[in-house]
Enzyme design. Structure first.
Site, PDB file in Angstrom:
ATOM      1  N   TYR A   1       0.946  -1.694 -12.267  1.00 25.91           N
ATOM      2  CA  TYR A   1      -0.445  -1.782 -12.725  1.00 25.91           C
ATOM      3  C   TYR A   1      -0.610  -1.187 -14.119  1.00 25.91           C
ATOM      4  O   TYR A   1      -1.625  -0.581 -14.433  1.00 25.91           O
ATOM      5  CB  TYR A   1      -1.399  -1.127 -11.708  1.00 25.91           C
ATOM      6  CG  TYR A   1      -1.233  -1.702 -10.308  1.00 25.91           C
ATOM      7  CD1 TYR A   1      -1.589  -3.019 -10.046  1.00 25.91           C
ATOM      8  CD2 TYR A   1      -0.665  -0.960  -9.275  1.00 25.91           C
ATOM      9  CE1 TYR A   1      -1.406  -3.576  -8.790  1.00 25.91           C
ATOM     10  CE2 TYR A   1      -0.472  -1.508  -8.012  1.00 25.91           C
ATOM     11  CZ  TYR A   1      -0.843  -2.815  -7.781  1.00 25.91           C
ATOM     12  OH  TYR A   1      -0.667  -3.356  -6.533  1.00 25.91           O
TER      13      TYR A   1
ATOM     14  N   GLY B   1       0.761  -1.241   0.000  1.00 23.46           N
ATOM     15  CA  GLY B   1       0.000   0.000   0.000  1.00 23.46           C
ATOM     16  C   GLY B   1       0.790   1.290   0.000  1.00 23.46           C
ATOM     17  O   GLY B   1       0.212   2.375  -0.126  1.00 23.46           O
TER      18      GLY B   1
ATOM     19  N   TYR C   1      -9.602   4.598 -13.089  1.00 24.55           N
ATOM     20  CA  TYR C   1      -9.594   5.236 -11.763  1.00 24.55           C
ATOM     21  C   TYR C   1      -9.512   6.754 -11.837  1.00 24.55           C
ATOM     22  O   TYR C   1      -9.367   7.408 -10.798  1.00 24.55           O
ATOM     23  CB  TYR C   1      -8.377   4.775 -10.950  1.00 24.55           C
ATOM     24  CG  TYR C   1      -8.130   3.293 -10.898  1.00 24.55           C
ATOM     25  CD1 TYR C   1      -9.023   2.432 -10.259  1.00 24.55           C
ATOM     26  CD2 TYR C   1      -6.981   2.752 -11.464  1.00 24.55           C
ATOM     27  CE1 TYR C   1      -8.768   1.070 -10.202  1.00 24.55           C
ATOM     28  CE2 TYR C   1      -6.720   1.388 -11.398  1.00 24.55           C
ATOM     29  CZ  TYR C   1      -7.616   0.560 -10.777  1.00 24.55           C
ATOM     30  OH  TYR C   1      -7.361  -0.777 -10.714  1.00 24.55           O
TER      31      TYR C   1
ATOM     32  N   CYS D   1     -11.932   3.201 -29.536  1.00 25.83           N
ATOM     33  CA  CYS D   1     -13.244   3.778 -29.828  1.00 25.83           C
ATOM     34  C   CYS D   1     -14.101   3.833 -28.570  1.00 25.83           C
ATOM     35  O   CYS D   1     -15.110   3.134 -28.450  1.00 25.83           O
ATOM     36  CB  CYS D   1     -13.924   2.972 -30.922  1.00 25.83           C
ATOM     37  SG  CYS D   1     -12.935   2.975 -32.412  1.00 25.83           S
ATOM     38  N   GLU D   2     -13.656   4.611 -27.613  1.00 28.18           N
ATOM     39  CA  GLU D   2     -14.381   4.833 -26.362  1.00 28.18           C
ATOM     40  C   GLU D   2     -14.050   6.250 -25.898  1.00 28.18           C
ATOM     41  O   GLU D   2     -12.882   6.633 -25.922  1.00 28.18           O
ATOM     42  CB  GLU D   2     -13.892   3.882 -25.257  1.00 28.18           C
ATOM     43  CG  GLU D   2     -13.950   2.422 -25.588  1.00 28.18           C
ATOM     44  CD  GLU D   2     -14.950   1.653 -24.735  1.00 28.18           C
ATOM     45  OE1 GLU D   2     -15.644   2.265 -23.892  1.00 28.18           O
ATOM     46  OE2 GLU D   2     -15.028   0.445 -24.933  1.00 28.18           O
TER      47      GLU D   2
ATOM     48  N   ARG E   1      -5.294   2.799 -16.233  1.00 29.37           N
ATOM     49  CA  ARG E   1      -5.504   3.504 -14.959  1.00 29.37           C
ATOM     50  C   ARG E   1      -6.247   4.838 -15.096  1.00 29.37           C
ATOM     51  O   ARG E   1      -7.128   5.122 -14.296  1.00 29.37           O
ATOM     52  CB  ARG E   1      -4.188   3.688 -14.212  1.00 29.37           C
ATOM     53  CG  ARG E   1      -3.454   2.373 -13.922  1.00 29.37           C
ATOM     54  CD  ARG E   1      -2.287   2.522 -12.957  1.00 29.37           C
ATOM     55  NE  ARG E   1      -2.762   2.826 -11.629  1.00 29.37           N
ATOM     56  CZ  ARG E   1      -2.717   4.004 -11.074  1.00 29.37           C
ATOM     57  NH1 ARG E   1      -2.192   5.036 -11.723  1.00 29.37           N
ATOM     58  NH2 ARG E   1      -3.202   4.189  -9.875  1.00 29.37           N
TER      59      ARG E   1
ATOM     60  N   PRO F   1       4.846  -4.847  -0.646  1.00 32.44           N
ATOM     61  CA  PRO F   1       4.770  -3.669  -1.509  1.00 32.44           C
ATOM     62  C   PRO F   1       4.793  -4.068  -2.976  1.00 32.44           C
ATOM     63  O   PRO F   1       5.530  -4.980  -3.371  1.00 32.44           O
ATOM     64  CB  PRO F   1       6.052  -2.901  -1.154  1.00 32.44           C
ATOM     65  CG  PRO F   1       7.011  -3.967  -0.745  1.00 32.44           C
ATOM     66  CD  PRO F   1       6.194  -5.051  -0.091  1.00 32.44           C
ATOM     67  N   GLY F   2       3.981  -3.411  -3.761  1.00 33.64           N
ATOM     68  CA  GLY F   2       4.026  -3.606  -5.207  1.00 33.64           C
ATOM     69  C   GLY F   2       4.400  -2.290  -5.864  1.00 33.64           C
ATOM     70  O   GLY F   2       5.526  -2.080  -6.297  1.00 33.64           O
TER      71      GLY F   2
HETATM   72  N1  LLP Z   1      -1.160  -7.076  -0.795  1.00 31.30           N
HETATM   73  C1  LLP Z   1      -2.454  -7.233  -1.106  1.00 31.30           C
HETATM   74  C2  LLP Z   1      -3.246  -8.215  -0.351  1.00 31.30           C
HETATM   75  C3  LLP Z   1      -3.041  -6.456  -2.119  1.00 31.30           C
HETATM   76  O1  LLP Z   1      -4.330  -6.598  -2.406  1.00 31.30           O
HETATM   77  C4  LLP Z   1      -2.252  -5.497  -2.821  1.00 31.30           C
HETATM   78  C5  LLP Z   1      -2.821  -4.686  -3.886  1.00 31.30           C
HETATM   79  C6  LLP Z   1      -0.881  -5.387  -2.473  1.00 31.30           C
HETATM   80  C7  LLP Z   1      -0.372  -6.188  -1.446  1.00 31.30           C
HETATM   81  C8  LLP Z   1       0.041  -4.431  -3.159  1.00 31.30           C
HETATM   82  O2  LLP Z   1      -0.370  -3.120  -2.977  1.00 31.30           O
HETATM   83  P1  LLP Z   1       0.590  -1.913  -3.406  1.00 31.30           P
HETATM   84  O3  LLP Z   1       1.821  -1.963  -2.559  1.00 31.30           O
HETATM   85  O4  LLP Z   1       0.924  -2.092  -4.831  1.00 31.30           O
HETATM   86  O5  LLP Z   1      -0.219  -0.705  -3.181  1.00 31.30           O
HETATM   87  N2  LLP Z   1      -4.825  -1.633  -9.923  1.00 31.30           N
HETATM   88  C9  LLP Z   1      -4.809  -0.595  -8.902  1.00 31.30           C
HETATM   89  C10 LLP Z   1      -4.165  -1.087  -7.622  1.00 31.30           C
HETATM   90  C11 LLP Z   1      -4.809  -2.316  -7.046  1.00 31.30           C
HETATM   91  C12 LLP Z   1      -4.120  -2.839  -5.822  1.00 31.30           C
HETATM   92  C13 LLP Z   1      -4.654  -4.175  -5.433  1.00 31.30           C
HETATM   93  N3  LLP Z   1      -4.014  -4.783  -4.298  1.00 31.30           N
HETATM   94  C14 LLP Z   1      -4.112   0.632  -9.453  1.00 31.30           C
HETATM   95  O6  LLP Z   1      -3.743   0.630 -10.624  1.00 31.30           O
HETATM   96  O7  LLP Z   1      -3.951   1.631  -8.748  1.00 31.30           O
END
Ligand code: LLP
Length: 434
Positions: A376, A243, A320, A347-348, A316, A278-279
């Protein structure tokens, strides 16, 4: 304009990814293409590892943010684990070389096949999201003569995240078990023959700018953890989720040290392994989407830059309302800036990257980048409108490699099958209607 992310800089007026000019990548690979800066990714990982130095912490990179095998390998080489949310992601992580004992597996809908796959691999833990799932984990594991290591995902009822659609830890969200119900669920789970409860898991949302909501959620998780331990549960992992937010526009950089200090204080003397997932933080700013201007269109007092990348490449903004900076690949410091709508080919009406962006007078065939596209981006791309499937390049210093070639329309069609009766109909001349 805000500064460029690490890994990207202008040299002699041309935008570079580390040591490689983006113009060269466009010429050799084509556009649209995602370009990632390997050293920028490594720097992010190290910053996180350093912040938590001295604590027993494992960073499990969230595969969902960018699951390319090369990216997974890069983090595996640094010692990272992986956070997977499907059997497919578990398979990817393993293939890329992430040791199974560093893989956690979350997700609200694990099938028996997926559970079996992860049990066979010997992953660190399942992050279970419901009583039904824990029971299923037990049954499947028993059938294999194994014990499933399980952490229970709890919902701490904390509101956090950059967008309603990416906030997950509020009451009523579909994730996890309400934190008040957790003690009873742990008692139930511990009595099941095929599971070994080993931890607590939480994740409250994504693109969180500020350490406060994370700290609030962590505090609830730690309280629960201590309570469960006191009740006799032999827990040894506390998974604090992902997050951590990044800079898309003008956000302040996330206070990692502040967060690490909170974690150190909260978990003092806990004596368990801390997991983080973290992603976005690790990859978002280390990637751009490189795209070419197909047409410039002026109508009704507006100037449109029509790109070869669109919502099918980077969804995105359409999904969003997310902001991604747009920058020319060739710097034009002396040119005046014009308000420009940057749009894609789909075409949107929602296929818009940004309105009224102040850009130099770009023309057909000019290159631009959409910034902060490493997370993402490619993973959420499609080939909608039968556009070319997304391509990815990894730059590492002066080297670069195509880590996913563009998928041509021929290659896309080669994956489809014609039912025999339709094929026969055409051959027999029955395909056409009178
Ligand atoms: N752990 C869990 C259980 C999760 O559901 C997620 C993200 C993460 C870790 C990694 O979160 P991060 O560190 O990346 O914030 N597609 C959306 C984001 C969806 C996130 C879903 N879960 C976007 O493009 O903003």
């Amino acid at each position: 304009m805000e500064g460029l992310a690490t890994g990207f800089a202008y040299r002699d007026g041309a935008l570079m990814a580390e040591g490689v000019p983006l113009e060269r990548i466009a010429a050799e690979v084509g556009t649209p293409v995602y370009v990632y800066a390997a050293n920028a990714m490594r720097a992010r990982y190290r910053a996180l590892a350093e912040a938590f130095e001295g604590q027993d912490a494992l960073v499990c990179y969230a595969v969902k943010a960018n699951g390319n095998l090369a990216v997974l390998r890069l983090f595996a080489d640094l010692g990272a684990g992986a956070d997977a949310v499907s059997g497919g992601e578990v398979t990817r992580a393993l293939r890329a070389g992430v040791p199974p004992e560093r893989i956690v597996y979350a997700g609200v809908a694990k099938t028996d096949d997926e559970i079996r796959l992860a049990l066979e691999a010997g992953i660190l833990q399942f992050n279970a999201e419901s009583v039904a799932e824990v029971e299923r984990l037990s049954a499947v594991a028993r059938g294999m003569g194994r014990m499933a290591p399980v952490a229970l995902r709890v919902n701490p009822d904390v509101s956090a995240g950059g967008h309603d659609k990416i906030s997950t830890g509020r009451r009523g969200d579909k994730f996890g078990i309400a934190i008040e119900e957790a003690p009873a669920v742990f008692r139930h789970a511990d009595a099941l023959p095929g599971v070994r409860c080993r931890g607590v898991h939480l994740h409250v949302g994504s693109q969180i700018q500020d350490a406060a909501p994370l700290a609030a959620a962590y505090a609830k998780g730690v309280d629960l953890f201590r309570g469960l331990r006191a009740a006799g549960h032999g827990l040894d992992t506390l998974d604090l989720g992902g997050g951590i937010g990044v800079r898309y526009r003008d956000e302040a950089p996330f206070d990692l040290e502040g967060l690490a200090a909170v974690v150190a204080r909260l978990t003092e003397g806990l004596g368990c392994r801390l997991l983080f997932e973290p992603g976005r933080f690790l990859v978002a700013e280390a990637g751009v989407l490189l795209s070419k201007v197909i047409f410039v269109k002026e109508t009704d007092g507006r100037r449109f830059l029509v790109l070869d990348a669109g919502m099918q490449t980077l969804v995105r903004p359409a999904m969003y309302g997310a902001w991604h900076g747009v920058r020319p690949v060739v710097e034009r410091p002396d040119a005046g800036l014009l308000p420009t709508d940057v749009v894609g080919p789909i075409c949107e009406s929602s296929d818009v990257f940004g309105r009224d962006r102040m850009l130099p007078p770009l023309d057909r065939d000019d290159l631009v980048v959409l910034e902060t596209a490493g997370a993402y981006g490619a993973v959420m791309a499609s080939a909608y409108n039968s556009r070319v499937g997304v391509a990815e390049v990894l730059v590492d210093g002066d080297r670069f490699a195509v880590i996913r070639p563009p998928l041509s329309i021929e290659a896309q069609m080669a994956q489809e099958r014609m039912p025999a009766w339709l094929e026969a109909g055409l051959e027999a001349g029955l395909g056409a209607t009178a």
